[in-house]
Design an enzyme around this catalytic site. Sequence first.
Site, mmCIF file in Angstrom:
data_model
loop_
_atom_site.group_PDB
_atom_site.id
_atom_site.type_symbol
_atom_site.label_atom_id
_atom_site.label_comp_id
_atom_site.label_asym_id
_atom_site.label_seq_id
_atom_site.Cartn_x
_atom_site.Cartn_y
_atom_site.Cartn_z
ATOM 1 N N GLY A 1 0.810 -1.220 0.000
ATOM 2 C CA GLY A 1 0.000 0.000 0.000
ATOM 3 C C GLY A 1 0.838 1.263 0.000
ATOM 4 O O GLY A 1 0.504 2.249 -0.663
ATOM 5 N N ASN A 2 1.971 1.230 0.728
ATOM 6 C CA ASN A 2 2.781 2.440 0.855
ATOM 7 C C ASN A 2 3.419 2.855 -0.469
ATOM 8 O O ASN A 2 3.847 3.999 -0.619
ATOM 9 C CB ASN A 2 3.873 2.223 1.906
ATOM 10 C CG ASN A 2 4.828 1.117 1.503
ATOM 11 O OD1 ASN A 2 4.425 -0.033 1.345
ATOM 12 N ND2 ASN A 2 6.069 1.461 1.291
ATOM 13 N N LYS B 1 -11.297 -10.396 7.448
ATOM 14 C CA LYS B 1 -10.497 -9.303 6.889
ATOM 15 C C LYS B 1 -11.244 -7.976 7.024
ATOM 16 O O LYS B 1 -12.298 -7.784 6.387
ATOM 17 C CB LYS B 1 -10.208 -9.630 5.422
ATOM 18 C CG LYS B 1 -9.608 -8.499 4.615
ATOM 19 C CD LYS B 1 -8.140 -8.292 4.897
ATOM 20 C CE LYS B 1 -7.598 -7.111 4.104
ATOM 21 N NZ LYS B 1 -6.256 -6.748 4.547
ATOM 22 N N LYS C 1 -3.088 -9.902 -0.890
ATOM 23 C CA LYS C 1 -2.238 -9.484 -2.020
ATOM 24 C C LYS C 1 -0.947 -10.294 -2.104
ATOM 25 O O LYS C 1 -0.486 -10.649 -3.192
ATOM 26 C CB LYS C 1 -1.960 -7.995 -1.871
ATOM 27 C CG LYS C 1 -1.025 -7.371 -2.851
ATOM 28 C CD LYS C 1 0.409 -7.259 -2.354
ATOM 29 C CE LYS C 1 0.610 -6.325 -1.201
ATOM 30 N NZ LYS C 1 1.964 -6.384 -0.614
ATOM 31 N N LYS D 1 3.186 -11.939 4.249
ATOM 32 C CA LYS D 1 4.378 -11.765 3.402
ATOM 33 C C LYS D 1 5.336 -12.934 3.617
ATOM 34 O O LYS D 1 5.895 -13.494 2.667
ATOM 35 C CB LYS D 1 5.087 -10.434 3.710
ATOM 36 C CG LYS D 1 4.205 -9.232 3.423
ATOM 37 C CD LYS D 1 4.909 -7.923 3.717
ATOM 38 C CE LYS D 1 3.897 -6.809 3.900
ATOM 39 N NZ LYS D 1 2.857 -6.713 2.867
HETATM 40 P P1 ADP Z 1 1.999 -3.431 2.818
HETATM 41 O O1 ADP Z 1 0.959 -2.366 2.796
HETATM 42 O O2 ADP Z 1 3.297 -3.046 2.206
HETATM 43 O O3 ADP Z 1 1.494 -4.754 2.329
HETATM 44 P P2 ADP Z 1 1.718 -3.968 5.686
HETATM 45 O O4 ADP Z 1 1.442 -2.692 6.405
HETATM 46 O O5 ADP Z 1 0.589 -4.892 5.474
HETATM 47 O O6 ADP Z 1 2.442 -3.613 4.332
HETATM 48 O O7 ADP Z 1 2.911 -4.764 6.399
HETATM 49 C C1 ADP Z 1 4.141 -4.122 6.701
HETATM 50 C C2 ADP Z 1 4.151 -3.759 8.179
HETATM 51 O O8 ADP Z 1 4.241 -4.941 8.956
HETATM 52 C C3 ADP Z 1 5.327 -2.945 8.652
HETATM 53 O O9 ADP Z 1 5.133 -1.581 8.453
HETATM 54 C C4 ADP Z 1 5.384 -3.311 10.152
HETATM 55 O O10 ADP Z 1 4.790 -2.299 10.925
HETATM 56 C C5 ADP Z 1 4.526 -4.556 10.288
HETATM 57 N N1 ADP Z 1 5.137 -5.686 10.978
HETATM 58 C C6 ADP Z 1 4.462 -6.504 11.809
HETATM 59 N N2 ADP Z 1 5.253 -7.467 12.279
HETATM 60 C C7 ADP Z 1 6.483 -7.256 11.745
HETATM 61 C C8 ADP Z 1 7.736 -7.935 11.866
HETATM 62 N N3 ADP Z 1 7.876 -9.015 12.631
HETATM 63 N N4 ADP Z 1 8.789 -7.467 11.140
HETATM 64 C C9 ADP Z 1 8.651 -6.369 10.365
HETATM 65 N N5 ADP Z 1 7.478 -5.683 10.218
HETATM 66 C C10 ADP Z 1 6.409 -6.119 10.912
HETATM 67 MG MG MG Z 2 -0.682 -2.510 4.297
#
Ligand code: ADP
Ligand code: MG
Length: 310
Positions: free
Chosen positions: A9-10, A127, A210, A272
């Site tokens: 998303g970012n 979700k 995703k 992820k």
């Molecule tokens: P995107 O929108 O890129 O899919 P998300 O916000 O869903 O990303 O996931 C990324 C976020 O996951 C990071 O910003 C972090 O805050 C969070 N996060 C949770 N657990 C962990 C972890 N163990 N290591 C790194 N990030 C983590």
């Molecule tokens: Mg996200």
Amino acid sequence: MRVLLALGGNAMTNAAGRAAPQDQIAAAAVAMEAVAGLLERDVEVLITHGNGPQVGNLLTKNELAASVVPPVPLDWCGAQTQATVGFVLMNALDAALVRRGIRRRTAAVVTRTLVASDDSGFIRPTKPIGRHLPAEEAEVLIGHGQTWEDRGKGWRRVVASPEPLDIIDGPVVRSLVEAGFVVVANGGGGIPVVREPDGSLRGIEAVIDKDLGAALLADTVGADVLVIGTDVPHAVLNYGTPDAKDVGTVTAGQLRAFAAEGHFASGSMGPKVEAACRFVERGGTRAVITDLDHIATAVCGDAGTVVVAS
Ligand code: ADP
Ligand code: MG
């Protein structure tokens, strides 16, 4: 080398998560610079992307305009955001390629992904999507058959997040890649569809993760490397504590053991990690979880959390 880049998303919003058109255009320019850098090195790149903020905006418009324009279902929101995000990414990538004098064509594919109508997610939706609403407003929508939950700071709609089983339009994506196009596909994890008894497909109100969709697409198009681009440079053990420790190169087995110990949050880093493990377990060479600044290094060198089969 064939690489699937999954943008979080970012990569499509400003730093605060706002997804106004100018925010999406500016963020896409940054991400597509990195992609153009890879194409310059003769890496074959395909792109997929999240769509949470974009779908959130569409749902709010649906709610506010419901008495004037009929609301569209969630699968339509998925299709609409695949098209608009694809368009924004194509324009950004074309501009970055022209600046470098690289002659490559881009394409965006509206992509459907098969899910099972009896996926357990449909029995117990988990979700959260869209904005928080006060109880009275949520009640009206519950009356229309939606599931809403009290999340403390208001009520929020929850939908099923079924397992992606097959990228229906995968063969089209693969053909375009093999013809030399830089393809944007399966945005938002793919538009979820179920197979009817007569063989036809029907869109369904659900959200495919995703990253899990990306792992399946990477497998479907025969990618060598899956790069999951997010807003942190690594997956981290003991995240957010004084004992935090970056995960560097790991095997899928080791990473699954860390996941079983609860290191990765289920709504963010968890999928992820799962996607990265699945991809290498199904024969992918390696999967990398890192931030946008490290995408090029992740593909050609050493950066981020690198997951290998053994
Ligand atoms: P995107 O929108 O890129 O899919 P998300 O916000 O869903 O990303 O996931 C990324 C976020 O996951 C990071 O910003 C972090 O805050 C969070 N996060 C949770 N657990 C962990 C972890 N163990 N290591 C790194 N990030 C983590
Ligand atoms: Mg996200």
